[in-house]
Write an enzyme that holds these catalytic residues in place. Structure first.
Site, PDB file in Angstrom:
ATOM      1  N   GLY B  36      -9.418  84.990 -67.402  1.00 15.98           N
ATOM      2  CA  GLY B  36      -8.036  84.605 -67.119  1.00 15.98           C
ATOM      3  C   GLY B  36      -7.257  85.624 -66.314  1.00 15.98           C
ATOM      4  N   CYS B 245     -11.048  51.253 -64.679  1.00 12.81           N
ATOM      5  CA  CYS B 245     -11.354  51.335 -63.248  1.00 12.81           C
ATOM      6  C   CYS B 245     -11.639  49.933 -62.716  1.00 12.81           C
ATOM      7  CB  CYS B 245     -12.558  52.240 -63.017  1.00 12.81           C
ATOM      8  SG  CYS B 245     -13.221  52.181 -61.336  1.00 12.81           S
ATOM      9  N   CYS B 248     -15.628  49.908 -61.656  1.00  5.43           N
ATOM     10  CA  CYS B 248     -16.731  50.121 -62.600  1.00  5.43           C
ATOM     11  C   CYS B 248     -16.289  49.953 -64.058  1.00  5.43           C
ATOM     12  CB  CYS B 248     -17.365  51.495 -62.397  1.00  5.43           C
ATOM     13  SG  CYS B 248     -16.391  52.843 -63.059  1.00  5.43           S
ATOM     14  N   CYS B 270     -11.775  54.999 -60.234  1.00  4.99           N
ATOM     15  CA  CYS B 270     -12.182  56.343 -60.644  1.00  4.99           C
ATOM     16  C   CYS B 270     -11.891  57.335 -59.527  1.00  4.99           C
ATOM     17  CB  CYS B 270     -13.690  56.394 -60.891  1.00  4.99           C
ATOM     18  SG  CYS B 270     -14.231  55.550 -62.360  1.00  4.99           S
ATOM     19  N   CYS B 276     -18.309  56.882 -60.620  1.00  9.31           N
ATOM     20  CA  CYS B 276     -18.061  55.458 -60.397  1.00  9.31           C
ATOM     21  C   CYS B 276     -19.318  54.787 -59.823  1.00  9.31           C
ATOM     22  CB  CYS B 276     -16.883  55.297 -59.444  1.00  9.31           C
ATOM     23  SG  CYS B 276     -16.129  53.660 -59.466  1.00  9.31           S
TER      24      CYS B 276
END
Lengths: 203, 301
Positions: B36, B245, B248, B270, B276
């Site tokens: 970080g 979606c 899909c 997607c 997808c």
């Protein structure tokens, strides 16, 4: 073999790809503390600098990174000239100036807090210690946890510094400051970044 | 000299010179050791403008080897300009294999999405980061933000999130949602939708972040705690979509809204094109999926 020949020979045969392979092993070891990342022999430095420690130095050091050598590595002129020829790294005047420290005899090394710890603002300005150890199984077992470790990991590096567990606890307490350790064994590398905590093993 | 197995010059494999790679590699190691924390590095000019992923490209160039398989996504898609260009760049300068399949890639360079397919140990996710400093829009001075990170002084960020609640009734930040890493550093996850934040938490893959213009590299080792900042009475929540979606029929994935015509028609699909396509190959069909089965197309170069 004279010193000039020793200094020139034994570098990476294929500098670009060898350096990349060594770095990836060190990166994976740093990201997964306690795992041994295997490395073939890429470098043949003058004794007592080990092939693995030498290869790490070739992969990571250059004229931007002052190097500190421990008491065993300092006297042989061949080591200084080998590192100088292949990396161009200057030698650090004191351990606190070093970006990297090469330690051939960790059992007799100075305290971890003698090296650069970085600052609270710039904790990255610390020394990375490269410790030559003979294996990761014959020493006192260390139970590791922290980032990079799913649950726990165990290594038992040989020839570790005196009071290492106590020294490492102090290193943890300095976070984000502190040193990181790369263990160089004949088979490969393992790492102890400053975030790794050592749980004391019950006998 | 013996002939190299590849016909590309190796003195600048992957575009960067060796000294630059060593410098970036050292920064990556420090980044992994201090999760970080933004490690400053001497970012180079790349043959693309800042903002096009120079940071991610430099990180990828420094870690990539001849055996790697590279995937590049731009907002989840493998076939947009940025992704295609960067993939072509590495094919040219490093002669590496490229793929669009998440599961086959060893290195995935991403601009602002994490693939839907779960990442595995051994994979490296490289983020292209525009503004690495999460506190920058709250405090423009680098000297001050550096001190705030040093002293772990993150009150300002909580004030910002609180002001969101006061103004909108909820935390309105939807992307670049700040996270706390291992209980210490507050980090910008790059402008990924907050939908992807939970995927960062204890991911088995190594995550590296490169910001070229701002000259910072940071990292998340695998299995690192990444917690999105929130309040007890306003807990962190990800986006939800009220329809699957359109192509899909996937649910619980991140969807993009696509405008279909000039009459207000739209569909949600997607954002992750690989995910997808894989689902459609498996026979999943959404309400707007074409009648004919999906033709096997050449993967983008």
């Amino acid at each position: 073999m004279d010193i000039a020949t020793q200094a020139i020979e034994g570098g990476f045969a294929d500098p670009v790809f060898d350096a990349q392979t060594v770095f990836r092993a060190v990166m994976d070891a740093m990201a997964r503390p306690g795992t041994l990342q295997p490395l073939p022999v890429f470098a043949r430095p003058p004794a007592p600098l080990s092939a693995t420690a030498g290869a790490i130095a070739l992969a990571l050091c250059d004229n931007d990174t002052p190097l500190w050598l421990d008491l065993v590595l300092q006297p042989p002129a061949a080591i200084k000239s080998w590192l100088g020829f292949h990396t161009g790294a200057p030698l650090a005047n004191t351990p606190a100036d070093a970006h990297f420290a090469l330690i051939a005899t960790p059992a007799e090394m100075m305290a971890l807090d003698g090296f650069s710890q970085g600052t609270q603002d710039y904790p990255d300005r610390s020394t990375t210690l490269i410790l030559q150890v003979s294996d990761l199984v014959s020493g006192a077992p260390l139970l590791l946890e922290g980032p990079g470790i799913e649950t726990t990991a165990t290594i038992a590096p040989a020839q570790m510094p005196r009071h290492f567990v106590e020294q490492w606890k102090q290193n943890n307490q300095r976070f984000p400051r502190g040193v990181d350790i790369i263990l160089a064994t004949p088979e490969g590398v393992a790492c102890l970044p400053r975030t790794t905590r050592i749980k004391t093993m019950e006998a | 000299m013996t002939a190299q197995p590849t016909d590309i010059a190796t003195y600048n494999f992957a575009y960067l010179d060796e000294q630059t790679k060593r410098m970036i590699r050292r920064a990556i190691l420090k980044g992994i050791a201090i999760p970080g924390y933004q490690v400053p590095f001497a970012s180079r000019e790349m043959p693309m403008p800042y903002g096009w992923g120079t940071g991610g490209v430099q990180v990828t160039a420094s870690i990539i080897g001849p055996d790697d398989v590279l995937k590049v996504i731009d907002q989840g898609a493998d076939d947009t300009t940025n992704a295609v260009s960067i993939r072509a760049f590495f094919k040219k300068v490093a002669n590496v294999a490229v793929t669009t399949e998440t599961a086959k890639a060893t290195i995935i360079q991403t601009r602002h999405r994490i693939p839907e397919h779960p990442l595995t140990a051994g994979q490296v996710l490289v983020y292209q980061v525009p503004i690495p400093e999460p506190l920058r829009f709250l405090e423009p001075r680098e000297t001050e933000t550096r001190k705030m990170h040093a002293l772990e002084e993150y009150g300002l960020m909580h004030v910002k999130l609180y002001e969101d609640i006061a103004r909108h009734g909820r935390i309105a930040t939807t992307y670049a949602y700040p996270v706390k890493v291992e209980g210490r550093y507050v980090m910008d996850p790059s402008p990924t939708p907050k939908f992807d934040n939970p995927k960062m938490h204890r991911s088995p893959a190594l995550q590296l972040f490169g910001a070229g213009r701002e000259k910072r590299i940071y990292a998340l080792p695998p299995f690192t705690d990444v917690v999105s900042l929130d309040f007890e009475d306003h807990p962190f929540e990800v986006q939800t979509f009220d329809q699957p979606c359109a192509l899909c029929a996937a649910e619980n994935v991140y969807l993009d809204e696509v405008i279909l015509d000039d009459h207000g028609g739209y569909m949600f699909v997607c954002s992750d094109t690989d995910h997808c396509e894989k689902r459609r190959e498996q026979g999943h069909r959404g309400h707007l999926a074409p009648e004919s089965p999906l033709e096997k197309t050449e993967p983008a170069q």
